[in-house]
Design a protein around this motif. Sequence first.
Motif, PDB file in Angstrom:
ATOM      1  N   LEU A  87       0.826  -1.206   0.000  1.00  0.00           N
ATOM      2  CA  LEU A  87       0.000   0.000   0.000  1.00  0.00           C
ATOM      3  C   LEU A  87       0.862   1.259   0.000  1.00  0.00           C
ATOM      4  O   LEU A  87       0.576   2.214  -0.731  1.00  0.00           O
ATOM      5  N   ALA A  88       1.902   1.267   0.807  1.00  0.00           N
ATOM      6  CA  ALA A  88       2.774   2.437   0.888  1.00  0.00           C
ATOM      7  C   ALA A  88       3.439   2.732  -0.454  1.00  0.00           C
ATOM      8  O   ALA A  88       3.618   3.895  -0.842  1.00  0.00           O
ATOM      9  N   LYS A  89       3.810   1.681  -1.179  1.00  0.00           N
ATOM     10  CA  LYS A  89       4.466   1.860  -2.470  1.00  0.00           C
ATOM     11  C   LYS A  89       3.526   2.450  -3.512  1.00  0.00           C
ATOM     12  O   LYS A  89       3.982   3.010  -4.512  1.00  0.00           O
ATOM     13  N   MET A  90       2.239   2.325  -3.287  1.00  0.00           N
ATOM     14  CA  MET A  90       1.248   2.853  -4.229  1.00  0.00           C
ATOM     15  C   MET A  90       0.805   4.266  -3.866  1.00  0.00           C
ATOM     16  O   MET A  90       0.047   4.892  -4.623  1.00  0.00           O
ATOM     17  N   ALA A  91       1.263   4.771  -2.740  1.00  0.00           N
ATOM     18  CA  ALA A  91       0.792   6.063  -2.225  1.00  0.00           C
ATOM     19  C   ALA A  91       1.591   7.227  -2.788  1.00  0.00           C
ATOM     20  O   ALA A  91       2.755   7.087  -3.170  1.00  0.00           O
ATOM     21  N   ASP A  92       0.950   8.389  -2.802  1.00  0.00           N
ATOM     22  CA  ASP A  92       1.656   9.632  -3.123  1.00  0.00           C
ATOM     23  C   ASP A  92       2.322  10.197  -1.875  1.00  0.00           C
ATOM     24  O   ASP A  92       3.401  10.792  -1.956  1.00  0.00           O
ATOM     25  N   ILE A  93       1.661  10.012  -0.740  1.00  0.00           N
ATOM     26  CA  ILE A  93       2.168  10.506   0.541  1.00  0.00           C
ATOM     27  C   ILE A  93       1.978   9.403   1.570  1.00  0.00           C
ATOM     28  O   ILE A  93       0.907   8.791   1.635  1.00  0.00           O
ATOM     29  N   VAL A  94       3.010   9.139   2.378  1.00  0.00           N
ATOM     30  CA  VAL A  94       2.935   8.085   3.386  1.00  0.00           C
ATOM     31  C   VAL A  94       3.179   8.680   4.765  1.00  0.00           C
ATOM     32  O   VAL A  94       4.197   9.341   4.997  1.00  0.00           O
ATOM     33  N   LEU A  95       2.246   8.448   5.670  1.00  0.00           N
ATOM     34  CA  LEU A  95       2.374   8.860   7.065  1.00  0.00           C
ATOM     35  C   LEU A  95       2.627   7.589   7.876  1.00  0.00           C
ATOM     36  O   LEU A  95       1.771   6.709   7.951  1.00  0.00           O
ATOM     37  N   VAL A  96       3.817   7.496   8.477  1.00  0.00           N
ATOM     38  CA  VAL A  96       4.249   6.258   9.131  1.00  0.00           C
ATOM     39  C   VAL A  96       4.029   6.342  10.637  1.00  0.00           C
ATOM     40  O   VAL A  96       4.487   7.277  11.298  1.00  0.00           O
ATOM     41  N   THR A  97       3.324   5.354  11.169  1.00  0.00           N
ATOM     42  CA  THR A  97       3.108   5.248  12.610  1.00  0.00           C
ATOM     43  C   THR A  97       3.970   4.119  13.172  1.00  0.00           C
ATOM     44  O   THR A  97       4.491   3.294  12.421  1.00  0.00           O
TER      45      THR A  97
END
Length: 284
Positions: free
Chosen positions: A216-226
């Motif tokens: 999912l992260a690789k498909m995102a424009d922006i990634v917010l990591v928790t």
Amino acid sequence: MAANMLLAIQERLPDFSGVERAVGKYVLAHPEKVLQMNTKALAQAAGASPATVVRFARRMGTAGYADFKIQLSAEQHTDPLLLQEITPHEDLAMMKDKLSLRIRQTLTDTNQSLANDQVDAAVAQLAASQSMSVYGIGASLLAATDFVQKFSRLGLAPFLGRDIDEVIAHLVNQPAPGVVVLISNSGENPNVVTIAKSVPAGLTTIVLTKAPKSTLAKMADIVLVTQPTSITGQMRTAATTSLMAQLYAIDLVYYRYFQRRYKDHVQRIQTSFETLHRVQPRRH
């Protein structure tokens, strides 16, 4: 740095290489001994190299081995029971201590993992958008609901998807420019991944996840990591701390967004507050 170094080491063991894991296990088993060791001594005891020890210390968020030992020394009296999973017969005081330790760790680690540029990029996209939609499954649905509740009070109308078919049908007609917020702790939920694949051009995908290397992260424009903190063992409580981490990230994005038009947003909040009190029956 981690809020509790011992808990952080235990939590991150699966992510280490074989030799780094050996160093981590030795530190967990002998924290007081490690305080008296230099890099060479710890390397020999753990079956690793001095370079691995230094790399391990830096992966734990410290400047080097000396800095690592300084933080470790502050925790030499940590009760080992606090690092274990909940047991059937422990008292409530111990349970409270275990949970509060993990919550503190989760908030500290998430605060560090939420990159400032990614938070500001998410806020900029939200501010420039004509539409917002948000989707999550299970505990992540609670976080998605919180997102909608917060931004709705600012006069916005985020679409909350509860079914994959409903979400995909909405995405096809969602006005652009728009934002799609997808929440998945693992970043591998097949329904959420399918939705990400369905996001059309003109919409920006913001992903909230603990897994920056996930599908999912690789498909995102922006990634917010928790960074949720779970108890190791057969019974894991990640749903508790992952939700804490997600809610914190949403709060941060919300407050940053609130800043952009501060006076206008304050007025909107005040107006909604006054309207609610005017239309609700008075409680006695």
